[in-house]
Design a protein around this motif. Sequence first.
Motif, PDB file in Angstrom:
ATOM      1  N   THR A 102       0.840  -1.211  -0.049  1.00 27.03           N
ATOM      2  CA  THR A 102      -0.007   0.044  -0.005  1.00 27.03           C
ATOM      3  C   THR A 102       0.875   1.105  -0.028  1.00 27.03           C
ATOM      4  O   THR A 102       1.777   1.469   0.776  1.00 27.03           O
ATOM      5  N   THR A 103       0.588   2.134  -0.974  1.00 27.65           N
ATOM      6  CA  THR A 103       1.554   3.447  -1.070  1.00 27.65           C
ATOM      7  C   THR A 103       0.499   4.399  -0.708  1.00 27.65           C
ATOM      8  O   THR A 103      -0.593   4.497  -1.267  1.00 27.65           O
ATOM      9  N   THR A 104       0.756   5.416   0.036  1.00 27.97           N
ATOM     10  CA  THR A 104       0.102   6.701   0.191  1.00 27.97           C
ATOM     11  C   THR A 104       0.853   7.816   0.035  1.00 27.97           C
ATOM     12  O   THR A 104       2.087   7.850   0.691  1.00 27.97           O
ATOM     13  N   GLN A 105       0.523   8.561  -0.839  1.00 25.99           N
ATOM     14  CA  GLN A 105       0.954  10.023  -1.334  1.00 25.99           C
ATOM     15  C   GLN A 105       0.007  11.036  -1.182  1.00 25.99           C
ATOM     16  O   GLN A 105      -1.167  10.976  -1.389  1.00 25.99           O
ATOM     17  N   VAL A 106       0.722  12.072  -0.621  1.00 24.98           N
ATOM     18  CA  VAL A 106      -0.198  13.496  -0.301  1.00 24.98           C
ATOM     19  C   VAL A 106       0.539  14.573  -0.705  1.00 24.98           C
ATOM     20  O   VAL A 106       1.780  14.762  -0.396  1.00 24.98           O
ATOM     21  N   LYS A 107       0.022  15.122  -1.804  1.00 27.05           N
ATOM     22  CA  LYS A 107       0.458  16.087  -2.474  1.00 27.05           C
ATOM     23  C   LYS A 107      -0.182  17.432  -1.919  1.00 27.05           C
ATOM     24  O   LYS A 107      -1.427  17.382  -1.800  1.00 27.05           O
ATOM     25  N   GLN A 108       0.566  18.611  -1.556  1.00 24.69           N
ATOM     26  CA  GLN A 108      -0.127  19.701  -1.074  1.00 24.69           C
ATOM     27  C   GLN A 108       0.391  20.976  -2.015  1.00 24.69           C
ATOM     28  O   GLN A 108       1.447  20.903  -2.340  1.00 24.69           O
ATOM     29  N   GLY A 109      -0.205  21.853  -2.309  1.00 21.04           N
ATOM     30  CA  GLY A 109       0.219  23.014  -2.897  1.00 21.04           C
ATOM     31  C   GLY A 109      -1.074  24.107  -3.748  1.00 21.04           C
ATOM     32  O   GLY A 109      -2.203  24.167  -2.710  1.00 21.04           O
ATOM     33  N   ARG A 110      -1.115  24.396  -4.634  1.00 17.43           N
ATOM     34  CA  ARG A 110      -1.934  25.337  -5.416  1.00 17.43           C
ATOM     35  C   ARG A 110      -2.402  24.898  -6.661  1.00 17.43           C
ATOM     36  O   ARG A 110      -1.466  24.558  -7.517  1.00 17.43           O
ATOM     37  N   VAL A 111      -3.505  24.914  -6.956  1.00 13.50           N
ATOM     38  CA  VAL A 111      -4.116  24.944  -8.222  1.00 13.50           C
ATOM     39  C   VAL A 111      -4.879  26.038  -8.864  1.00 13.50           C
ATOM     40  O   VAL A 111      -5.252  26.808  -8.284  1.00 13.50           O
ATOM     41  N   ALA A 112      -4.478  26.255 -10.221  1.00  9.93           N
ATOM     42  CA  ALA A 112      -4.901  27.081 -11.174  1.00  9.93           C
ATOM     43  C   ALA A 112      -5.623  26.619 -12.354  1.00  9.93           C
ATOM     44  O   ALA A 112      -5.220  25.516 -12.911  1.00  9.93           O
ATOM     45  N   GLU A 113      -6.488  27.326 -12.983  1.00  9.20           N
ATOM     46  CA  GLU A 113      -6.919  26.856 -14.235  1.00  9.20           C
ATOM     47  C   GLU A 113      -6.657  27.992 -15.409  1.00  9.20           C
ATOM     48  O   GLU A 113      -6.744  29.119 -15.187  1.00  9.20           O
ATOM     49  N   GLU A 114      -6.370  27.524 -16.402  1.00  8.30           N
ATOM     50  CA  GLU A 114      -6.035  28.391 -17.563  1.00  8.30           C
ATOM     51  C   GLU A 114      -6.404  27.353 -18.843  1.00  8.30           C
ATOM     52  O   GLU A 114      -5.950  26.761 -19.260  1.00  8.30           O
ATOM     53  N   GLY A 115      -7.120  28.136 -19.850  1.00  2.00           N
ATOM     54  CA  GLY A 115      -7.400  27.393 -21.035  1.00  2.00           C
ATOM     55  C   GLY A 115      -7.598  26.238 -21.117  1.00  2.00           C
ATOM     56  O   GLY A 115      -7.562  25.184 -22.007  1.00  2.00           O
ATOM     57  N   GLY A 116      -8.613  25.714 -20.308  1.00  2.00           N
ATOM     58  CA  GLY A 116      -9.165  24.113 -19.972  1.00  2.00           C
ATOM     59  C   GLY A 116      -8.179  23.425 -19.434  1.00  2.00           C
ATOM     60  O   GLY A 116      -8.350  22.254 -19.541  1.00  2.00           O
ATOM     61  N   LYS A 117      -7.038  23.930 -19.029  1.00  2.00           N
ATOM     62  CA  LYS A 117      -6.092  23.191 -18.116  1.00  2.00           C
ATOM     63  C   LYS A 117      -5.971  23.208 -16.541  1.00  2.00           C
ATOM     64  O   LYS A 117      -6.054  24.556 -16.313  1.00  2.00           O
ATOM     65  N   ALA A 118      -5.884  22.325 -15.933  1.00  2.00           N
ATOM     66  CA  ALA A 118      -5.699  22.589 -14.249  1.00  2.00           C
ATOM     67  C   ALA A 118      -4.266  22.534 -14.237  1.00  2.00           C
ATOM     68  O   ALA A 118      -3.434  21.425 -14.418  1.00  2.00           O
ATOM     69  N   GLY A 161       4.752  20.493  -1.693  1.00  2.00           N
ATOM     70  CA  GLY A 161       5.245  19.560  -0.849  1.00  2.00           C
ATOM     71  C   GLY A 161       4.314  18.395  -0.790  1.00  2.00           C
ATOM     72  O   GLY A 161       3.399  18.176  -1.208  1.00  2.00           O
ATOM     73  N   GLY A 162       4.738  17.715   0.279  1.00  2.00           N
ATOM     74  CA  GLY A 162       3.911  16.256   0.416  1.00  2.00           C
ATOM     75  C   GLY A 162       4.705  15.240   1.133  1.00  2.00           C
ATOM     76  O   GLY A 162       6.038  15.455   1.062  1.00  2.00           O
ATOM     77  N   THR A 163       4.238  14.285   1.317  1.00  2.15           N
ATOM     78  CA  THR A 163       4.877  12.841   1.612  1.00  2.15           C
ATOM     79  C   THR A 163       4.296  11.681   0.599  1.00  2.15           C
ATOM     80  O   THR A 163       3.422  11.563   0.141  1.00  2.15           O
ATOM     81  N   GLU A 164       5.277  10.556   0.980  1.00  2.00           N
ATOM     82  CA  GLU A 164       4.907   9.599   0.230  1.00  2.00           C
ATOM     83  C   GLU A 164       5.209   8.086   1.392  1.00  2.00           C
ATOM     84  O   GLU A 164       6.475   8.428   1.511  1.00  2.00           O
ATOM     85  N   ARG A 165       4.587   7.407   1.277  1.00  2.00           N
ATOM     86  CA  ARG A 165       4.632   6.178   2.299  1.00  2.00           C
ATOM     87  C   ARG A 165       4.184   5.084   1.854  1.00  2.00           C
ATOM     88  O   ARG A 165       3.236   4.894   0.890  1.00  2.00           O
ATOM     89  N   PHE A 166       5.022   3.853   2.212  1.00  2.00           N
ATOM     90  CA  PHE A 166       4.574   2.416   1.939  1.00  2.00           C
ATOM     91  C   PHE A 166       4.671   1.676   2.912  1.00  2.00           C
ATOM     92  O   PHE A 166       5.431   2.017   3.752  1.00  2.00           O
ATOM     93  N   VAL A 167       3.558   0.771   2.950  1.00  2.00           N
ATOM     94  CA  VAL A 167       3.746  -0.238   3.867  1.00  2.00           C
ATOM     95  C   VAL A 167       3.462  -1.601   3.111  1.00  2.00           C
ATOM     96  O   VAL A 167       2.377  -1.627   2.317  1.00  2.00           O
TER      97      VAL A 167
END
Length: 167
Positions: free
Chosen positions: A98-114, A120-126
């Motif tokens: 099981t891998t868990t990835q948590v991404k944090q930041g900002r999202v913006a939209e322009e011309g039909g693209k996100a 930053g964030g973390t990635e963990r595997f168990v």
Amino acid sequence: MLHAQPTPASATGRWTQSSSGKELVLVPRIKLQPNVGVSYGTSLGGTAGYGSPTRTAIVTEPVLMQVTRSMTLEVEGDGRFVWKIVKRYAEKEGCSMTTTQVKQGRVAEEGGKAHFAIEGGTERFVSSCGREGSSDLARTSEQYAVQLGGGRLVLQSGATRWTFFRS
């Protein structure tokens, strides 16, 4: 710094996605590889001569595997986001990963693209067989074609297409 428009108000909130299918997963494998540049030396038997024509190496390679994926994407009104991705797959006979990835930041939209600016964030595997670990995520960015409407948020990049539902 993003120069795109803030996310539309209709994108704010909590979105979820779950799926199961074949995905490429990076897996460590033990391989015999040619021993390039074999030099003259002593064999274990004590005689002089060239060494083994192969060597054992651990390599990480992509393998197509059945993966169960669930994601939660939370978008705030100012464009801040937290994107949690949980993937489960068979690591080897009798063990699951099981891998868990948590991404944090900002999202913006322009011309039909996100545009996701991951700050930053973390990635963990168990592993169910006892292995575990974690690491920090580097700053990066991701871009997806976006469709928003009817309680659905669709993100697409190349062959990847995820459909999120408002929760």
